[in-house]
Write a protein that holds these residues in place. Structure first.
Motif, PDB file in Angstrom:
ATOM      1  N   UNK A 159       0.826  -1.209   0.000  1.00  0.00           N
ATOM      2  CA  UNK A 159       0.000   0.000   0.000  1.00  0.00           C
ATOM      3  C   UNK A 159       0.860   1.258   0.000  1.00  0.00           C
ATOM      4  N   UNK A 160       1.944   1.244   0.791  1.00  0.00           N
ATOM      5  CA  UNK A 160       2.849   2.399   0.799  1.00  0.00           C
ATOM      6  C   UNK A 160       3.482   2.603  -0.570  1.00  0.00           C
ATOM      7  N   UNK A 161       3.859   1.511  -1.201  1.00  0.00           N
ATOM      8  CA  UNK A 161       4.459   1.612  -2.536  1.00  0.00           C
ATOM      9  C   UNK A 161       3.464   2.175  -3.543  1.00  0.00           C
ATOM     10  N   UNK A 162       2.205   1.748  -3.447  1.00  0.00           N
ATOM     11  CA  UNK A 162       1.179   2.252  -4.366  1.00  0.00           C
ATOM     12  C   UNK A 162       0.966   3.749  -4.151  1.00  0.00           C
ATOM     13  N   UNK A 163       0.916   4.165  -2.881  1.00  0.00           N
ATOM     14  CA  UNK A 163       0.752   5.595  -2.576  1.00  0.00           C
ATOM     15  C   UNK A 163       1.878   6.414  -3.177  1.00  0.00           C
ATOM     16  N   UNK A 164       3.104   5.941  -3.030  1.00  0.00           N
ATOM     17  CA  UNK A 164       4.264   6.676  -3.538  1.00  0.00           C
ATOM     18  C   UNK A 164       4.263   6.717  -5.064  1.00  0.00           C
ATOM     19  N   UNK A 165       3.872   5.603  -5.685  1.00  0.00           N
ATOM     20  CA  UNK A 165       3.806   5.578  -7.150  1.00  0.00           C
ATOM     21  C   UNK A 165       2.766   6.568  -7.668  1.00  0.00           C
ATOM     22  N   UNK A 166       1.627   6.644  -6.999  1.00  0.00           N
ATOM     23  CA  UNK A 166       0.592   7.597  -7.399  1.00  0.00           C
ATOM     24  C   UNK A 166       1.098   9.027  -7.257  1.00  0.00           C
ATOM     25  N   UNK A 167       1.774   9.302  -6.144  1.00  0.00           N
ATOM     26  CA  UNK A 167       2.251  10.666  -5.891  1.00  0.00           C
ATOM     27  C   UNK A 167       3.313  11.104  -6.890  1.00  0.00           C
ATOM     28  N   UNK A 168       4.218  10.168  -7.231  1.00  0.00           N
ATOM     29  CA  UNK A 168       5.362  10.533  -8.081  1.00  0.00           C
ATOM     30  C   UNK A 168       5.013  10.490  -9.565  1.00  0.00           C
ATOM     31  N   UNK A 169       4.217   9.495  -9.981  1.00  0.00           N
ATOM     32  CA  UNK A 169       4.010   9.294 -11.424  1.00  0.00           C
ATOM     33  C   UNK A 169       2.598   9.627 -11.898  1.00  0.00           C
ATOM     34  N   UNK A 170       1.599   9.244 -11.148  1.00  0.00           N
ATOM     35  CA  UNK A 170       0.225   9.389 -11.646  1.00  0.00           C
ATOM     36  C   UNK A 170      -0.263  10.832 -11.597  1.00  0.00           C
ATOM     37  N   UNK A 171      -0.095  11.468 -10.429  1.00  0.00           N
ATOM     38  CA  UNK A 171      -0.619  12.834 -10.272  1.00  0.00           C
ATOM     39  C   UNK A 171      -0.013  13.808 -11.274  1.00  0.00           C
ATOM     40  N   UNK A 230      -3.180  14.746 -13.384  1.00  0.00           N
ATOM     41  CA  UNK A 230      -3.687  15.984 -12.792  1.00  0.00           C
ATOM     42  C   UNK A 230      -2.703  17.125 -13.031  1.00  0.00           C
ATOM     43  N   UNK A 231      -2.719  17.678 -14.233  1.00  0.00           N
ATOM     44  CA  UNK A 231      -1.877  18.828 -14.535  1.00  0.00           C
ATOM     45  C   UNK A 231      -2.619  20.088 -14.092  1.00  0.00           C
ATOM     46  N   UNK A 232      -2.691  20.275 -12.801  1.00  0.00           N
ATOM     47  CA  UNK A 232      -3.560  21.311 -12.222  1.00  0.00           C
ATOM     48  C   UNK A 232      -2.790  22.178 -11.261  1.00  0.00           C
ATOM     49  N   UNK A 233      -1.577  22.473 -11.600  1.00  0.00           N
ATOM     50  CA  UNK A 233      -0.732  23.222 -10.668  1.00  0.00           C
ATOM     51  C   UNK A 233      -1.308  24.596 -10.365  1.00  0.00           C
ATOM     52  N   UNK A 234      -1.968  25.204 -11.415  1.00  0.00           N
ATOM     53  CA  UNK A 234      -2.486  26.553 -11.193  1.00  0.00           C
ATOM     54  C   UNK A 234      -3.625  26.561 -10.181  1.00  0.00           C
ATOM     55  N   UNK A 235      -4.372  25.459 -10.158  1.00  0.00           N
ATOM     56  CA  UNK A 235      -5.489  25.406  -9.220  1.00  0.00           C
ATOM     57  C   UNK A 235      -5.063  24.912  -7.835  1.00  0.00           C
ATOM     58  N   UNK A 236      -3.856  24.408  -7.744  1.00  0.00           N
ATOM     59  CA  UNK A 236      -3.366  23.932  -6.461  1.00  0.00           C
ATOM     60  C   UNK A 236      -3.890  22.567  -6.049  1.00  0.00           C
ATOM     61  N   UNK A 237      -4.598  21.873  -6.985  1.00  0.00           N
ATOM     62  CA  UNK A 237      -5.142  20.550  -6.635  1.00  0.00           C
ATOM     63  C   UNK A 237      -4.040  19.520  -6.462  1.00  0.00           C
ATOM     64  N   UNK A 238      -2.973  19.666  -7.289  1.00  0.00           N
ATOM     65  CA  UNK A 238      -1.885  18.690  -7.160  1.00  0.00           C
ATOM     66  C   UNK A 238      -1.228  18.790  -5.799  1.00  0.00           C
ATOM     67  N   UNK A 239      -1.119  20.003  -5.281  1.00  0.00           N
ATOM     68  CA  UNK A 239      -0.519  20.174  -3.952  1.00  0.00           C
ATOM     69  C   UNK A 239      -1.398  19.557  -2.874  1.00  0.00           C
ATOM     70  N   UNK A 240      -2.725  19.723  -3.051  1.00  0.00           N
ATOM     71  CA  UNK A 240      -3.651  19.135  -2.064  1.00  0.00           C
ATOM     72  C   UNK A 240      -3.565  17.610  -2.087  1.00  0.00           C
ATOM     73  N   UNK A 241      -3.570  17.045  -3.310  1.00  0.00           N
ATOM     74  CA  UNK A 241      -3.488  15.578  -3.433  1.00  0.00           C
ATOM     75  C   UNK A 241      -2.163  15.056  -2.883  1.00  0.00           C
ATOM     76  N   UNK A 242      -1.069  15.780  -3.199  1.00  0.00           N
ATOM     77  CA  UNK A 242       0.232  15.372  -2.673  1.00  0.00           C
ATOM     78  C   UNK A 242       0.264  15.413  -1.150  1.00  0.00           C
ATOM     79  N   UNK A 243      -0.378  16.438  -0.579  1.00  0.00           N
ATOM     80  CA  UNK A 243      -0.417  16.558   0.879  1.00  0.00           C
ATOM     81  C   UNK A 243      -1.191  15.393   1.498  1.00  0.00           C
ATOM     82  N   UNK A 244      -2.330  15.048   0.883  1.00  0.00           N
ATOM     83  CA  UNK A 244      -3.122  13.908   1.392  1.00  0.00           C
ATOM     84  C   UNK A 244      -2.331  12.614   1.316  1.00  0.00           C
ATOM     85  N   UNK A 277       0.932  12.284   1.121  1.00  0.00           N
ATOM     86  CA  UNK A 277       2.055  12.335   2.058  1.00  0.00           C
ATOM     87  C   UNK A 277       1.603  11.971   3.465  1.00  0.00           C
ATOM     88  N   UNK A 278       0.444  12.482   3.844  1.00  0.00           N
ATOM     89  CA  UNK A 278      -0.085  12.161   5.179  1.00  0.00           C
ATOM     90  C   UNK A 278      -0.411  10.673   5.304  1.00  0.00           C
TER      91      UNK A 278
END
Length: 304
Positions: A21-33, A37-51, A53-54
């Protein structure tokens, strides 16, 4: 939770699932998002990354705490226990038990052992060309008081009257038949080794033990059974119990008394045979001997 604490297997499963599960979370954060989700201007990628990471941090801390608990808890493999088996599966377990070169039985008259186990072990010793042994612990047929006590119990079980009335004479004939049959199979199959001990007490349980497992059953075929696999604590205990029971029983002579092949059984040589074993009684009539011989030859499964 208790299984995870004491079982190495359960701990291994916990680590595999948690780390995956940890590996899947890291893969999603590094490669999938970044790709989806090319949404840097809206800040959604930062929110997803924060979730994520937590979640990753929480999972890591959970594994660390669990590892500490595992380290403090004795690493004891969860010992297999006696398991209950429904009546219809008992025959299957007994077949597994017979897949062995050394078989132990402890019971009362050994009707099933006489009709099923003995001929199967005898035949497999011939076809496999391998020595096989069977040790049988039975009631002493000359102890009439013991047989009477057993009949009192046997007459009270649920299936008592389904196969006719149980009497002292009937149980004694069954025991004599089992003894005669065991010696006859040994006489006809040189690779079959046999030993019989006559017990001073009767048991509510029958014990069948082979190299793979031990099976415990009761008189009533509608009752469930119990079994334990080889290598378990319970298997070892019952194996030792059988050995001690044999030592405390009246062991019938083997090498000094030869069995009679089935084709040669008759009341005269059976009478002498029982006398040589030291268990002949003058109260056994010629008609009794005829019935005993028929029982010894009968291969019908009493629980089939």
């Amino acid at each position: 939770m208790e299984k995870i604490l004491v079982s190495k297997y359960q701990r291994r499963i916990f680590y595999i699932i948690s780390l995956s599960l940890l590996a899947i979370i890291e893969l999603i954060r590094v490669f999938i998002i970044p790709i989806i989700f090319n949404t840097e201007r809206l800040g959604l990628d930062a929110i997803l990354n924060l979730i994520l990471d937590n979640l990753f941090a929480t999972g890591f801390v959970t594994i660390a705490i669990a590892s500490l608990v595992f380290w403090l808890t004795p690493s004891v493999e969860n010992e297999p226990k006696l398991e209950t088996v429904e009546p219809r599966r008992i025959g299957e377990l007994l077949r597994r038990a017979r897949d062995t070169n050394e078989y132990w039985f402890s019971g009362n008259s050994a009707r099933y052992t006489r009709a099923v186990t003995l001929p199967e072990l005898a035949e497999s010793s011939r076809t496999e060309n391998v020595s096989k042994s069977i040790t049988m612990l039975l009631l002493n047929p000359t102890d009439k008081q013991l047989c009477e006590e057993y009949i009192k119990y046997r007459s009270g079980v649920r299936s008592a009257n389904k196969n006719g009335e149980w009497t002292v004479e009937r149980i004694r004939k069954d025991i004599y038949a089992s003894i005669i049959a065991a010696y006859a199979y040994a006489a006809e199959h040189p690779l079959l080794e046999m030993k019989i001990g006559l017990k001073k007490t009767f048991s509510l349980l029958r014990v069948d033990l082979g190299k793979n497992l031990v099976v415990l059953t009761k008189e009533d075929k509608q009752d469930p059974g119990l079994f334990a696999e080889a290598g378990s604590f319970h298997y070892s205990v019952y194996r030792e119990e059988l050995k001690f029971s044999l030592k405390q029983s009246n062991i019938l002579p083997v090498h000094s008394v030869q069995g009679i092949p089935f084709s040669n059984l008759n009341k005269d040589n059976v009478k002498k045979f029982l006398d040589d074993l030291g268990i002949y009684e003058a109260s056994i009539s010629d008609q009794d001997f005829e019935e005993i011989i028929e029982l010894a030859k009968d291969r019908e499964n009493p629980y089939g």
